[in-house]
Enzyme design. Structure first.
Site, PDB file in Angstrom:
ATOM      1  N   HIS A   1       0.834  -1.188   0.000  1.00 27.33           N
ATOM      2  CA  HIS A   1       0.000   0.000   0.000  1.00 27.33           C
ATOM      3  C   HIS A   1       0.878   1.251   0.000  1.00 27.33           C
ATOM      4  CE1 HIS A   1      -3.775  -2.179   1.773  1.00 27.33           C
ATOM      5  NE2 HIS A   1      -3.518  -2.506   0.526  1.00 27.33           N
TER       6      HIS A   1
ATOM      7  N   GLU B   1       1.065   3.745   1.983  1.00 27.13           N
ATOM      8  CA  GLU B   1       1.650   4.115   3.266  1.00 27.13           C
ATOM      9  C   GLU B   1       3.009   3.438   3.482  1.00 27.13           C
ATOM     10  OE1 GLU B   1      -2.778   3.267   4.192  1.00 27.13           O
ATOM     11  OE2 GLU B   1      -1.272   2.687   2.712  1.00 27.13           O
TER      12      GLU B   1
ATOM     13  N   CYS C   1      -1.575  -1.571   7.813  1.00 32.66           N
ATOM     14  CA  CYS C   1      -0.835  -0.319   7.617  1.00 32.66           C
ATOM     15  C   CYS C   1      -0.928   0.567   8.850  1.00 32.66           C
ATOM     16  CB  CYS C   1      -1.366   0.417   6.384  1.00 32.66           C
ATOM     17  SG  CYS C   1      -0.886  -0.362   4.813  1.00 32.66           S
TER      18      CYS C   1
ATOM     19  N   CYS D   1      -5.433   0.527   5.991  1.00 34.94           N
ATOM     20  CA  CYS D   1      -5.993  -0.738   6.471  1.00 34.94           C
ATOM     21  C   CYS D   1      -5.442  -1.030   7.859  1.00 34.94           C
ATOM     22  CB  CYS D   1      -5.646  -1.867   5.498  1.00 34.94           C
ATOM     23  SG  CYS D   1      -3.881  -2.292   5.464  1.00 34.94           S
TER      24      CYS D   1
END
Length: 226
Positions: free
Chosen positions: A64, A66, A99, A96
């Site tokens: 992701h 992040e 993360c 999520c």
């Protein structure tokens, strides 16, 4: 010639100058649709510097946005560990649960960093691990907010590529979805049941519906009115 992730960035609407294309921004940050790719517009300000780093990135098949920011972007920018740092993310999807944990670990190791997160949508908003993850970030004083119209306008002026760009972007038609996601975010942060239902059908626009009981009405008074 662009290589590796840079080539992937260009193919997904991010220019070599670190700007997002107009089409990609409008399409990816529209809260009424559910796009798969996650984009992040980020701003990094250091206490020992008058300038700020402003750029963008997106998720890949393996990570992701992040994680890419924490493990690549920030690591390359980190200079004086004693300097205070303010980071702002403008994300097409919220973090999520996994993360959120990575973000908590990062902030624990970087006590001089302050993080503010704006989101266009909430990622799998009924999944409890994601809800717990957002609450855990709030509990360590990470500010999490749904993007409102002034924030969309700021992102347009700051991060969107200038080529043939009209002067401002004020998507009033987003107001309904901004309200819906704001109410759901308040439900998550205040640890009450979900009030938002999203029904998605193949080749059709998603259908949003809201169910608010007395518990929600009492708790959601702190949400921004629209």
């Amino acid at each position: 010639m662009a290589t590796g992730r840079n080539r992937d960035h260009e193919s997904r609407g991010i220019t070599q100058r670190g700007k997002i294309s107009q089409k990609t921004f409008i399409d990816s940050y529209d809260p009424s649709v559910l796009r798969r790719v996650q984009y992040m517009l980020y701003e990094i300000k250091w206490s020992n510097s008058e300038s700020a780093l402003q750029s963008c990135c997106h998720s890949s098949r393996t990570e992701h946005a992040e994680i890419y920011f924490l493990e690549d972007v920030f690591r390359k920018q980190r200079a004086d560990p004693s300097a205070r740092c303010s980071i702002t993310w403008y994300m097409s999807w919220s973090p999520c649960g996994n993360c959120s944990k990575k973000i908590r670990d990062f902030l624990k190791d970087q006590p001089n960093v302050n993080l503010v997160i704006y989101v266009a949508r909430i990622y799998w908003h009924k999944k409890e691990t994601n809800r717990q993850g957002l609450r855990s970030l709030m509990n360590i004083r990470v500010s999490i907010r749904v993007m409102d119209l002034p924030v969309y306008s700021y992102c347009w002026r700051t991060f969107v590529d200038d080529e043939d760009k009209y002067e401002d972007y004020w998507p009033r038609h987003f107001s309904l979805w901004i309200m819906l996601y704001s109410l759901e975010l308040q439900s998550i942060l205040q640890n009450i049941p979900s009030c938002l239902k999203i029904s998605s059908f193949k080749n059709q626009a998603p259908v949003f519906s809201l169910r608010v009981d007395e518990k929600h009405k009492r708790a959601l008074t702190s949400a921004n009115p629209y």
